[in-house]
Scaffold this motif. Structure first.
Motif, PDB file in Angstrom:
ATOM      1  N   GLU A  32       0.860  -1.182   0.000  1.00 22.93           N
ATOM      2  CA  GLU A  32       0.000   0.000   0.000  1.00 22.93           C
ATOM      3  C   GLU A  32       0.896   1.232   0.000  1.00 22.93           C
ATOM      4  OE1 GLU A  32      -4.066   1.753   1.996  1.00 22.93           O
ATOM      5  OE2 GLU A  32      -2.982   0.198   3.068  1.00 22.93           O
ATOM      6  N   PHE A  34       1.239   5.553  -0.180  1.00 24.28           N
ATOM      7  CA  PHE A  34       0.610   6.831   0.131  1.00 24.28           C
ATOM      8  C   PHE A  34       1.449   7.973  -0.438  1.00 24.28           C
ATOM      9  CE2 PHE A  34      -0.861   3.930   3.368  1.00 24.28           C
ATOM     10  CZ  PHE A  34      -2.210   4.241   3.471  1.00 24.28           C
ATOM     11  N   ASP A  36       3.496  10.922   0.078  1.00 25.76           N
ATOM     12  CA  ASP A  36       4.198  11.352   1.282  1.00 25.76           C
ATOM     13  C   ASP A  36       5.515  12.028   0.928  1.00 25.76           C
ATOM     14  OD1 ASP A  36       6.277  10.756   3.510  1.00 25.76           O
ATOM     15  OD2 ASP A  36       4.349  10.462   4.492  1.00 25.76           O
ATOM     16  N   ARG A  48      -0.770  20.596  -2.663  1.00 22.58           N
ATOM     17  CA  ARG A  48      -1.156  19.209  -2.400  1.00 22.58           C
ATOM     18  C   ARG A  48      -0.614  18.331  -3.532  1.00 22.58           C
ATOM     19  NH1 ARG A  48      -6.410  15.827  -2.737  1.00 22.58           N
ATOM     20  NH2 ARG A  48      -6.066  14.366  -1.038  1.00 22.58           N
ATOM     21  N   VAL A  65      -3.231   8.667  -5.686  1.00 17.06           N
ATOM     22  CA  VAL A  65      -3.641   8.989  -4.325  1.00 17.06           C
ATOM     23  C   VAL A  65      -3.094  10.378  -3.994  1.00 17.06           C
ATOM     24  CG1 VAL A  65      -1.640   7.841  -3.267  1.00 17.06           C
ATOM     25  CG2 VAL A  65      -3.708   8.173  -1.927  1.00 17.06           C
ATOM     26  N   GLU A  67      -2.037  13.547  -1.304  1.00 18.93           N
ATOM     27  CA  GLU A  67      -1.407  13.769  -0.010  1.00 18.93           C
ATOM     28  C   GLU A  67      -2.482  13.861   1.077  1.00 18.93           C
ATOM     29  OE1 GLU A  67       2.317  16.570   1.322  1.00 18.93           O
ATOM     30  OE2 GLU A  67       0.836  17.412  -0.028  1.00 18.93           O
ATOM     31  N   ASN A  68      -2.270  13.175   2.178  1.00 22.65           N
ATOM     32  CA  ASN A  68      -3.174  13.132   3.335  1.00 22.65           C
ATOM     33  C   ASN A  68      -4.450  12.332   3.099  1.00 22.65           C
ATOM     34  OD1 ASN A  68      -1.425  14.766   4.934  1.00 22.65           O
ATOM     35  ND2 ASN A  68      -2.205  16.549   3.838  1.00 22.65           N
ATOM     36  N   ASP A  69      -4.556  11.592   1.996  1.00 24.50           N
ATOM     37  CA  ASP A  69      -5.707  10.702   1.796  1.00 24.50           C
ATOM     38  C   ASP A  69      -5.624   9.545   2.781  1.00 24.50           C
ATOM     39  OD1 ASP A  69      -6.623  12.280  -0.253  1.00 24.50           O
ATOM     40  OD2 ASP A  69      -6.212  10.837  -1.850  1.00 24.50           O
ATOM     41  N   ASP A  70      -6.772   9.049   3.208  1.00 26.21           N
ATOM     42  CA  ASP A  70      -6.828   7.951   4.176  1.00 26.21           C
ATOM     43  C   ASP A  70      -6.472   6.600   3.564  1.00 26.21           C
ATOM     44  OD1 ASP A  70      -7.644   9.681   6.167  1.00 26.21           O
ATOM     45  OD2 ASP A  70      -9.770   9.275   5.846  1.00 26.21           O
ATOM     46  N   ARG A  71      -6.716   6.452   2.286  1.00 28.77           N
ATOM     47  CA  ARG A  71      -6.438   5.183   1.604  1.00 28.77           C
ATOM     48  C   ARG A  71      -5.298   5.380   0.615  1.00 28.77           C
ATOM     49  NH1 ARG A  71     -12.521   3.134   0.160  1.00 28.77           N
ATOM     50  NH2 ARG A  71     -13.294   3.218   2.286  1.00 28.77           N
ATOM     51  N   GLY A  72      -4.507   4.337   0.447  1.00 30.38           N
ATOM     52  CA  GLY A  72      -3.411   4.401  -0.496  1.00 30.38           C
ATOM     53  C   GLY A  72      -3.706   3.594  -1.746  1.00 30.38           C
TER      54      GLY A  72
END
Length: 76
Positions: A32, A34, A36, A48, A65, A67-72
């Motif tokens: 997964e 993200f 970052d 962003r 995805v 930045e700062n999304d809950d899901r990757g």
């Protein structure tokens, strides 16, 4: 077998090619991903960023995805 074809991190006019980093993370069993700055740098301070990955595992696939999304992005 899954192959990372391309990975980029940033915004439309300022993007880092992070293909080798994502490929290395994938080889180390990460599945997964993200958006970052710690992993991929900060090509656009104050904006962003987005991580997008293109991979092939019998067919072309892609994911994105923010930045700062809950899901990757989950790779097989």
């Amino acid at each position: 077998m899954t192959t990372i074809t391309y990975a980029g991190y940033g915004v439309w006019n300022s993007t880092n090619d992070v293909t080798s980093k994502v490929s290395q993370q994938y080889a180390n069993k990460q599945r997964e991903f993200f958006a970052d700055n710690g992993d991929y740098g900060d090509p656009a301070p104050g904006e962003r960023k987005y991580l997008y990955i293109v991979w092939n595992n019998g067919g072309a696939n892609s994911g994105v995805v923010g930045e700062n999304d809950d899901r990757g992005i989950i790779l097989p």
